[in-house]
Write a protein that holds these residues in place. Structure first.
Motif, PDB file in Angstrom:
ATOM      1  N   ARG A  32      17.971  -3.038  12.941  1.00 40.82           N
ATOM      2  CA  ARG A  32      17.145  -3.102  14.158  1.00 40.82           C
ATOM      3  C   ARG A  32      17.973  -3.544  15.365  1.00 40.82           C
ATOM      4  NH1 ARG A  32      11.263  -5.019  11.959  1.00 40.82           N
ATOM      5  NH2 ARG A  32      11.603  -4.437   9.777  1.00 40.82           N
ATOM      6  N   TRP A  43      17.282   1.754  14.114  1.00 40.53           N
ATOM      7  CA  TRP A  43      15.890   2.161  14.238  1.00 40.53           C
ATOM      8  C   TRP A  43      15.076   1.034  14.872  1.00 40.53           C
ATOM      9  CZ3 TRP A  43      11.927   2.043   9.703  1.00 40.53           C
ATOM     10  CH2 TRP A  43      12.030   0.844   8.985  1.00 40.53           C
ATOM     11  N   SER A  44      13.883   1.370  15.304  1.00 40.50           N
ATOM     12  CA  SER A  44      12.942   0.382  15.839  1.00 40.50           C
ATOM     13  C   SER A  44      11.577   0.683  15.233  1.00 40.50           C
ATOM     14  CB  SER A  44      12.878   0.455  17.364  1.00 40.50           C
ATOM     15  OG  SER A  44      11.914  -0.454  17.864  1.00 40.50           O
ATOM     16  N   ALA A  46       8.861  -0.988  14.875  1.00 41.34           N
ATOM     17  CA  ALA A  46       7.684  -1.401  15.638  1.00 41.34           C
ATOM     18  C   ALA A  46       7.314  -0.375  16.698  1.00 41.34           C
ATOM     19  CB  ALA A  46       7.936  -2.761  16.288  1.00 41.34           C
ATOM     20  N   SER A  47       8.324   0.355  17.176  1.00 47.97           N
ATOM     21  CA  SER A  47       8.091   1.377  18.202  1.00 47.97           C
ATOM     22  C   SER A  47       8.033   2.783  17.625  1.00 47.97           C
ATOM     23  CB  SER A  47       9.198   1.316  19.266  1.00 47.97           C
ATOM     24  OG  SER A  47       9.278   0.026  19.837  1.00 47.97           O
ATOM     25  N   GLY A  48       8.247   2.896  16.307  1.00 42.37           N
ATOM     26  CA  GLY A  48       8.235   4.211  15.669  1.00 42.37           C
ATOM     27  C   GLY A  48       9.457   5.046  15.987  1.00 42.37           C
ATOM     28  N   ILE A  49      10.575   4.382  16.341  1.00 45.50           N
ATOM     29  CA  ILE A  49      11.777   5.100  16.760  1.00 45.50           C
ATOM     30  C   ILE A  49      12.810   5.147  15.636  1.00 45.50           C
ATOM     31  CG2 ILE A  49      13.721   5.099  18.363  1.00 45.50           C
ATOM     32  CD1 ILE A  49      11.878   3.708  20.389  1.00 45.50           C
ATOM     33  N   ASP A  84       1.221  -5.430  10.457  1.00 45.98           N
ATOM     34  CA  ASP A  84       1.861  -4.465  11.352  1.00 45.98           C
ATOM     35  C   ASP A  84       3.297  -4.148  10.949  1.00 45.98           C
ATOM     36  OD1 ASP A  84      -0.469  -4.399  12.784  1.00 45.98           O
ATOM     37  OD2 ASP A  84       0.251  -5.595  14.471  1.00 45.98           O
ATOM     38  N   SER A  85       4.038  -5.156  10.465  1.00 44.06           N
ATOM     39  CA  SER A  85       5.427  -4.925  10.095  1.00 44.06           C
ATOM     40  C   SER A  85       5.538  -3.949   8.928  1.00 44.06           C
ATOM     41  CB  SER A  85       6.119  -6.246   9.746  1.00 44.06           C
ATOM     42  OG  SER A  85       5.518  -6.857   8.616  1.00 44.06           O
ATOM     43  N   GLY A  88       3.934  -0.309  10.310  1.00 45.75           N
ATOM     44  CA  GLY A  88       4.816   0.323  11.285  1.00 45.75           C
ATOM     45  C   GLY A  88       6.067   0.903  10.651  1.00 45.75           C
ATOM     46  N   THR A  92       6.831   4.963  10.179  1.00 46.42           N
ATOM     47  CA  THR A  92       8.021   5.485  10.853  1.00 46.42           C
ATOM     48  C   THR A  92       8.876   6.277   9.875  1.00 46.42           C
ATOM     49  OG1 THR A  92       8.030   3.674  12.458  1.00 46.42           O
ATOM     50  CG2 THR A  92      10.101   4.853  12.130  1.00 46.42           C
TER      51      THR A  92
END
Length: 300
Positions: A32, A43-44, A46-49, A84-85, A88, A92
């Motif tokens: 991250r 990757w990120s 939490a942002s779906g990246i 959420d962790s 998400g 992703t």
């Protein structure tokens, strides 16, 4: 195989990465931050990246991402992070696999025995229905996110118990035990599903090459109660096991976490793993604790 691991720097991920490399596999680690090494992919979650093209270059994905359940107390904000962790990160990964021209052949995604809820007196297998409660809801939504992976990818959601090793929940328990602050929690008769770190890692390696899909329980083959786990550890460390913390006090101090982590009873059997031919290195809680204390757990 070339294996992409999410959560590679964690307690289980570190041991798994070492084992895979020892066995001759290539490991790519999701990080991250900006990727700095040849084996890193940024990757990120939490942002779906994520760069979805990485999925065209790997044979398998292992998802170990998620906020630690051992972090206490579970405030309302932290309970949201626990959920959420996991959702998400899993979404992703699944989304990236769906975008790939040639998605990985296998996706191992974390889950937990918390899906069964508090079930005293029942023998629980993968065929058992989900229970109720915060963790049961989290795991069901977690597994639903993993099911978004493409149909061409064999997907396994592995439901882990307490991993007996030098890290995770056992690190905190061991510290308290060494300080002489160990004893019965509630009645002590509640079943704690456990698995040695070496078998957690070994089972994941086994599942990479298996034909199994769907939910698989990752727990030791011999059930143990909370009293047996804690008393065995105290005895091995030559420390007292004399305290008693009532359910009321635990509930007052820790709330939901006390009810779902410490006091819930789950007698879980690794039915599908045993039927698939996996051989446990630690079949009893005594063997698992011995392995942890000797430092032999998980070749790392």
């Amino acid at each position: 195989m070339r294996v992409l691991v999410a959560g590679a720097s964690g307690f289980i991920g570190t041991a798994l990465t070492a084992r895979l490399r020892d066995d001759g596999h290539e490991v790519l680690r999701l990080v991250r931050r900006r990727a700095e090494a040849a084996d890193e992919v940024s990757w990120s979650p939490a942002s779906g990246i994520i760069d979805f093209t990485v999925m065209d270059r790997v044979d398998a994905v292992v998802n170990l991402s998620g906020a630690s359940l051992a972090h206490l107390p579970w405030t309302k904000r932290y309970r949201r992070e626990i959920l959420d962790s996991r959702i998400g990160a899993t979404r992703t990964l699944a989304d990236a696999m769906r975008k790939a021209a040639n998605p990985p052949t296998v996706f191992l995604s974390g889950a937990a025995v918390g899906v069964y809820g508090d079930r005293p007196g029942e023998l629980l297998t993968e065929a058992s229905s989900p229970g109720t409660g915060f963790l049961a809801d989290v795991v069901q939504r977690w597994e639903q996110a993993a099911a978004l992976a493409p149909a061409a990818t064999r997907t396994v959601t592995f439901r882990s118990g307490i991993v007996i090793g030098r890290g995770g929940a056992m690190q905190r328990i061991s510290t308290l035990t060494k300080l002489g602050a160990s004893g019965r929690l509630g009645t002590g008769g509640q079943h704690w599903p456990w698995i040695a770190l070496d078998d957690e890692v070994g089972a994941l390696v086994h599942l990479l090459g298996s034909d199994l899909s769907g939910s698989v329980n990752l727990v030791g083959p011999t059930p143990a109660t909370a009293d047996q786990v804690l008393a065995k550890l105290a005895a091995k460390l030559h420390r007292p096991y004399a305290m008693h913390v009532s359910e009321k006090l635990l509930d007052t101090a820790l709330g939901v976490a006390a009810q779902e982590l410490l006091l819930a009873s789950q007698k879980v059997r690794p039915k599908r793993l045993l039927e698939d031919g996996y051989e446990f290195s630690c079949r009893t809680i005594d063997e698992a604790i011995d392995a942890m204390l000797s430092g032999s757990a998980a070749r790392a």
